[in-house]
Design an enzyme around this catalytic site. Structure first.
Site, PDB file in Angstrom:
ATOM      1  N   GLU A 112      -5.953  -7.894   3.650  1.00 15.37           N
ATOM      2  CA  GLU A 112      -5.408  -8.846   4.625  1.00 15.37           C
ATOM      3  C   GLU A 112      -6.518  -9.477   5.456  1.00 15.37           C
ATOM      4  OE1 GLU A 112      -3.275  -8.999   8.873  1.00 15.37           O
ATOM      5  OE2 GLU A 112      -2.403  -7.491   7.547  1.00 15.37           O
ATOM      6  N   SER A 118      -2.528   3.015   3.360  1.00 13.18           N
ATOM      7  CA  SER A 118      -1.787   2.091   4.224  1.00 13.18           C
ATOM      8  C   SER A 118      -2.369   2.112   5.635  1.00 13.18           C
ATOM      9  CB  SER A 118      -0.304   2.488   4.274  1.00 13.18           C
ATOM     10  OG  SER A 118       0.369   1.824   5.326  1.00 13.18           O
ATOM     11  N   HIS A 135       0.828  -1.205   0.000  1.00 14.30           N
ATOM     12  CA  HIS A 135       0.000   0.000   0.000  1.00 14.30           C
ATOM     13  C   HIS A 135       0.865   1.259   0.000  1.00 14.30           C
ATOM     14  CE1 HIS A 135      -4.013  -1.950   1.414  1.00 14.30           C
ATOM     15  NE2 HIS A 135      -3.847  -1.974   0.113  1.00 14.30           N
TER      16      HIS A 135
END
Length: 285
Positions: free
Chosen positions: A128, A223, A43
């Site tokens: 994730e 991020s 990211h």
């Protein structure tokens, strides 16, 4: 002006490994049109742009990858279902999933084998988290804030497994653990899946936040671990500025502070951090 740069700022082990695999694949490929990444490798938009300039194609859907092509799996991982579909279509997989994410997946799989319900502290839309959820063997509940999980509402007759996205706030996770353990009638297995690098980075940021007037946090706006750094710093009462590059900083604004801290997310290139430090040094010079 005094400048304090965090020693943990920049690429973590998982990001470094992912980019190394990607670089190796680029060096070995003769046809760029057969080379793909499923989702951003990390990211950080600057890094992604650099690889796109080298002919790497980033796609968001596995269906966009033709049979026989090669794909690098991003550091955040992919779901088991997507991986199976790629294999079925004859796509060559180069797995660059962070080892810490892989370890978290296996912990979740083992913990939920006996029917435990997964309680996952993480951002539901994050790649994730989707990867982690795919390893749960039964029911799962995702929440992005400890306040969203009502410990009193959990059924004492049930069995639970608590885990977290690897980049979550370690302090909030520990508070969540304490709250759940206060329910002595609750059968819950605690899986501490927050990455050691994340804990060290956040711990250092907390310590340095007490020594500075302003903290600059460098990293992609997409991020999650970079955003988390800014959050843990501001939780200490210190102002944090989240930027992607040095160009976003105002020199006039920075001159108002006498002690400035500098840290960065796990997917932030060293050059970006160096550029910001150079800008700060030019102001005090």
């Amino acid at each position: 002006m005094h400048i304090v740069r965090a020693t943990s700022a920049g690429f973590c082990m998982g990001v470094s490994l992912a980019l190394r695999k990607l670089d190796e694949m680029i060096a070995q490929q003769s046809k760029a049109d057969h080379f793909y990444i499923l989702g951003s490798i990390i990211h950080n938009p600057q890094v992604v742009s650099d690889y796109e300039a080298q002919g790497v194609k980033t796609v968001q859907s596995p269906e966009e990858i033709p049979p026989g092509a090669s794909v690098v799996i991003r550091a955040h991982g992919i779901t088991r279902q997507v991986e199976a579909s790629l294999v079925e279509r004859g796509v060559q997989i180069i797995d660059a999933t962070c080892p810490k994410v892989k370890a978290a997946c296996l912990k979740i799989e083992k913990c939920t084998e006996g029917g435990r319900i997964l309680l996952l502290y993480g951002e539901s839309a994050h790649p994730e988290v989707k990867c982690l959820l795919s390893y749960a063997q039964g029911e799962a509940c995702v929440f992005d804030s400890p306040d969203q999980l009502n410990a009193d509402s959990l059924d004492a007759a049930g069995k639970y497994c608590l885990a977290a996205q690897t980049t979550q706030d370690k302090v909030l996770f520990e508070q969540l653990v304490d709250k759940l353990r206060a329910r002595e009638d609750l059968d819950i297995s605690i899986q501490n899946t927050i990455c050691d690098a994340t804990r060290r980075r956040q711990g250092e940021a907390i310590e340095l936040a007490r020594e500075v007037d302003l903290f600059i946090v460098a990293g992609g706006y997409n991020s999650s671990n970079t955003r988390r750094l800014a959050e843990v710093i501001e939780a200490q009462g210190t102002k944090a500025i989240h930027v992607e590059t040095a160009a976003e900083l105002s020199v006039d604004e920075l001159k108002k502070y006498s002690r400035i801290g500098l840290t960065a997310g796990a997917s932030t290139p060293k050059q970006v951090i160096d550029d910001i430090e150079q800008l700060l040094n030019s102001i005090q010079g």
